[in-house]
Design a protein around this motif. Structure first.
Motif, PDB file in Angstrom:
ATOM      1  N   THR A   1      41.247  43.417  35.828  1.00 52.12           N
ATOM      2  CA  THR A   1      40.197  42.487  35.414  1.00 52.12           C
ATOM      3  C   THR A   1      38.923  42.708  36.210  1.00 52.12           C
ATOM      4  O   THR A   1      38.952  42.759  37.439  1.00 52.12           O
ATOM      5  CB  THR A   1      40.669  41.028  35.600  1.00 52.12           C
TER       6      THR A   1
ATOM      7  N   HIS B   1      35.808  41.335  37.742  1.00 52.51           N
ATOM      8  CA  HIS B   1      35.317  40.010  38.143  1.00 52.51           C
ATOM      9  C   HIS B   1      34.084  40.131  39.038  1.00 52.51           C
ATOM     10  O   HIS B   1      33.923  41.087  39.795  1.00 52.51           O
ATOM     11  CB  HIS B   1      36.408  39.249  38.909  1.00 52.51           C
TER      12      HIS B   1
ATOM     13  N   PRO C   1      41.246  36.738  33.200  1.00 51.71           N
ATOM     14  CA  PRO C   1      40.551  37.511  32.162  1.00 51.71           C
ATOM     15  C   PRO C   1      40.048  36.620  31.036  1.00 51.71           C
ATOM     16  O   PRO C   1      40.729  35.675  30.614  1.00 51.71           O
ATOM     17  CB  PRO C   1      41.619  38.494  31.681  1.00 51.71           C
TER      18      PRO C   1
ATOM     19  N   SER D   1      36.292  38.949  33.604  1.00 54.29           N
ATOM     20  CA  SER D   1      36.791  37.607  33.925  1.00 54.29           C
ATOM     21  C   SER D   1      35.850  36.552  33.366  1.00 54.29           C
ATOM     22  O   SER D   1      34.717  36.838  32.958  1.00 54.29           O
ATOM     23  CB  SER D   1      36.894  37.440  35.440  1.00 54.29           C
TER      24      SER D   1
END
Length: 322
Positions: free
Chosen positions: A95, A97, A186, A231
């Motif tokens: 993910t 982020h 996510p 995210s």
């Protein structure tokens, strides 16, 4: 006419290129590369720093680096922290982020400061997709010293889909979603955008199957390059940053020579937002493709890629002709 020698290997880093790690002020290590110098006999044009998009890595653009090298540019590139070979900021390796896009702007400003001290001008900043968003925002905020001499934006991510939903509503929704749960979770299941499976991914990015396979080859050889969905923190950061960018009067104040290459057929970033920025920026020019081009214009089939590179070259020659 080809933009680089036919024999160029898109799946190899040249022996005289230099890859390394750079430390930000907080100690986070960020991967970067210095491409080989222009060949003997080619007039030196200046220096170019390339910043890739979300989930990208500089390995995807080696062919373009070589094109610019042969035109006389000293080319460098770096990852954004949290992707590529520069670690992760989320709960897992898949993910993408970030808490606030301002962190990326601060990294770019610090990196640019050291890079510019070691690279002769004119200095050109190039950004693709999310990299285009961040480089433009850094210029708007006058975060870079010395100021770049020109900016080149490839399919910049200035807004996302759906285009029919006003940016303030998208920003508000993202803020709520980031607040009601873990912002590092996510925001969609896989790939570059919601609803896209790996088998559908090439249709978002490029018509060129061989260049698309190059990315998969690099991800197999360097597994740390692979990144999945963003995210909710990333979505929130993107919407807040886009809203700030399109605030009244902001784009109109950008006095830097800027060149856009983009496509109205883009289904990953908003073509309408790109056209709006192009209209509002007084010193911006651009080449806008239609359905013949997908999001990764610098990795498109030869005909489209060559047109885009020729347009960029022409822009730079006009800016920096002797």
């Amino acid at each position: 006419m080809k933009t680089a020698p036919h024999a160029f290997d898109r799946r190899a880093i040249p022996a005289d290129a230099r890859e390394g790690m750079w430390k930000a002020k907080d100690g986070h290590e960020i991967r970067h590369i210095e491409w080989p110098a222009p060949p003997t006999g080619v007039a030196r044009r200046g220096s170019m720093l390339f910043m890739a998009g979300r989930g990208d890595a500089y390995e995807k653009y080696l062919e373009s680096f070589e094109h610019w090298r042969l035109k006389g540019w000293q080319v460098s590139a770096a990852d954004w922290r949290g992707q590529g070979g520069s670690g992760r900021l989320g709960n897992d390796d898949a993910t993408g982020h970030i808490d606030d896009f301002a962190l990326w702007i601060a990294d770019l400003a610090q990196y640019w400061d050291g890079w510019a001290a070691e690279h002769d001008g004119p200095r050109v900043l190039v950004g693709h997709s999310m990299g285009g968003h961040l480089t433009l925002r850094a210029v708007m905020e006058e975060a870079l010293s010395p100021k770049p001499d020109a900016l080149v934006l490839s399919a910049p991510m200035l807004d996302t889909f759906p285009e029919s939903v006003p940016l303030p509503l998208k920003r508000g929704f993202a803020q709520v979603m980031a607040r009601i749960g873990d912002p590092k979770r996510p925001a969609w299941k896989m790939s570059e955008k919601p609803g896209i499976t790996p088998s559908m991914r090439q249709a978002l990015l490029t018509h060129d199957a061989e260049r698309y396979q190059d990315e998969l080859w690099w991800r197999e050889r360097r597994p740390e390059l692979e990144l999945g969905p963003g995210s909710w923190g990333w979505v929130k950061g993107a919407m807040e940053s886009s809203a700030a960018m399109f605030a009244r009067g902001g784009l109109e104040q950008v006095n830097m020579p800027t060149f856009f290459v983009a496509t109205d057929a883009d289904r990953l970033v908003s073509p309408a937002a790109i056209r709006s920025a192009l209209d509002r920026m007084p010193h911006a020019k651009g080449l806008i493709f239609g359905k013949e081009a997908r999001h990764e214009i610098l990795r498109e089939c030869d005909e489209i890629r060559d047109r885009a590179l020729a347009a960029i070259d022409g822009f730079l020659e006009r800016q920096f002709s002797p």
